[in-house]
Design an enzyme around this catalytic site. Structure first.
Site, short mmCIF file in Angstrom:
data_model
loop_
_atom_site.label_atom_id
_atom_site.label_comp_id
_atom_site.label_asym_id
_atom_site.label_seq_id
_atom_site.Cartn_x
_atom_site.Cartn_y
_atom_site.Cartn_z
N TYR A 1 30.29 57.68 31.00
CA TYR A 1 31.74 57.86 30.96
C TYR A 1 32.45 56.51 31.07
O TYR A 1 33.47 56.29 30.43
CB TYR A 1 32.19 58.76 32.10
CG TYR A 1 31.83 60.22 31.98
CD1 TYR A 1 30.95 60.68 31.00
CD2 TYR A 1 32.35 61.15 32.87
CE1 TYR A 1 30.62 62.02 30.91
CE2 TYR A 1 32.02 62.50 32.78
CZ TYR A 1 31.16 62.92 31.80
OH TYR A 1 30.82 64.25 31.72
N HIS B 1 33.69 64.97 23.73
CA HIS B 1 34.83 65.80 24.13
C HIS B 1 36.13 65.14 23.67
O HIS B 1 37.11 65.08 24.43
CB HIS B 1 34.83 66.02 25.65
CG HIS B 1 33.64 66.80 26.13
ND1 HIS B 1 33.59 68.17 26.10
CD2 HIS B 1 32.46 66.39 26.64
CE1 HIS B 1 32.42 68.58 26.57
NE2 HIS B 1 31.72 67.52 26.90
#
Length: 352
Positions: free
Chosen positions: A330, A64
């Site tokens: 993450y 992303h």
């Protein structure tokens, strides 16, 4: 004449980049929980793989990577106050910092390179507690087990001759995993919008709302756009999504309804590949209002890790194994990109 439906090979080629988040989650899950040999599959090695596939773009997310920061608030109507003790659901306003983005590791990829859009949000309560969530514009995840994730990693490996995943390998993967049926059914009819503002974004994973009396209820959530859908056909330029967003905001804030869907006792809450029936109880919890967009290099979202396990009192994670996996992956990506930014600043400070 009506347009014939796309072939399976065309669908798999078009949606090949969907394997990117699957790959990321797969290996981190396998490593964290010990289901696979940690010497073969670790979060760091998977992030390395994403970096190799998308190219090294220092300071950017490994997945992303292309996105835009947004900010605004959530206006709660109080309808969930009896179901969750989280302050965000009490009547009133909670500030929000968010990010619209596309899957993939290339921050310069054209907007039409992948049909999925994402929306990440950070709600900050008056008491300092935060609710962070990452949502996607698809109703169900392809698979729900670490073994299947690992196989998807193998199927999504780029072909050295083309630099892209082998459609035959991907087709074989889907054929051997019937649980992907719900996802593939959606893929065949999906029509990505030319606007971030007109997409619906779903949590995919299940969580629990916890009431003041300790009552726990499994839920999934989505934000439903007030704006009408706009076809991506004819959209021009590599960055039309950000341009459309900025243009819309000049006319006023954009709004989405936050809809909470409650599971029945026999609904699966630990498998994001399984949809819940349409007749489940839903509650409109309030309105997400976004009134500002800023390039991510300058925006507040740049330094936010949208870890979905960061939750306020009143919301808890379910047993879905993807949640701790996402958190671990993450974190790895966050440490890399922030470290690169720090190194760049240090180098600039020491220039003669």
């Amino acid at each position: 004449m009506s347009t014939p439906p796309p072939s399976n090979k065309a669908i798999l080629a078009r949606y090949g980049l969907i394997a990117v988040p699957v790959v990321l989650l797969a290996a981190s899950m396998a490593y964290v929980h010990g289901w696979l040999d940690p010497h073969r599959v670790t979060p760091a090695r998977i992030v390395d793989n994403l970096q190799a596939n998308g190219g090294l773009h220092a300071g950017y997310r490994r997945n992303h990577a292309k996105g835009i920061c947004v900010s605004g608030w959530f206006e709660s109507n109080g309808e969930l106050a009896q179901d969750s003790k989280a302050a965000v659901f009490a009547p009133g306003r909670t500030p929000v910092v968010g990010r619209f983005a596309l899957p993939g590791g290339n921050p310069y990829a054209p907007d039409n390179s992948v049909p999925i859009r994402s929306l990440a949000l950070r709600f900050t309560q008056a008491d300092g507690q935060q609710w962070r969530t990452g949502m996607n514009s698809m109703p169900v995840f392809p698979v729900g087990t670490p073994e299947a994730f690992f196989e998807s990693l193998q199927a999504g490996r780029p072909d050295p001759a083309t630099g892209k995943p082998n459609p035959a390998a991907q087709q074989a993967f889907f054929a051997s995993h019937p649980e992907t049926g719900a996802f593939l059914a959606w893929v065949k009819t999906a029509k990505p919008s030319a606007s971030y503002a007109s997409e619906r974004y779903d949590s995919l994973n299940a969580f629990y709302l916890v009431a003041a009396d300790g009552r726990r209820q499994a839920v999934r959530w989505a934000v439903i756009p007030e704006s009408a859908a706009v076809s991506a056909n004819g959209a021009e330029g590599a960055d039309y999504l950000a341009q459309d967003l900025q243009q819309r905001l000049t006319a006023g804030p954009l709004r989405w309804a936050l809809r909470m869907t409650f599971a029945n006792p026999d609904d699966p809450v630990d498998d994001a590949s399984k949809p819940w029936p349409q007749d489940r109880r839903t509650v409109e919890a309030g309105t997400l209002v976004l009134d500002r967009a800023v390039a991510q290099i300058d925006g507040q979202c740049r330094d936010v890790n949208y870890d979905p396990t960061i939750l306020p009192s009143g919301i808890e994670i379910s047993a879905d194994p993807l949640l701790p996996a996402r958190s671990a992956a993450y974190a790895d990506s966050y440490l890399r990109r922030t470290g690169e930014v720090d190194a760049l600043h240090t180098a600039q400070e020491h220039r003669p």
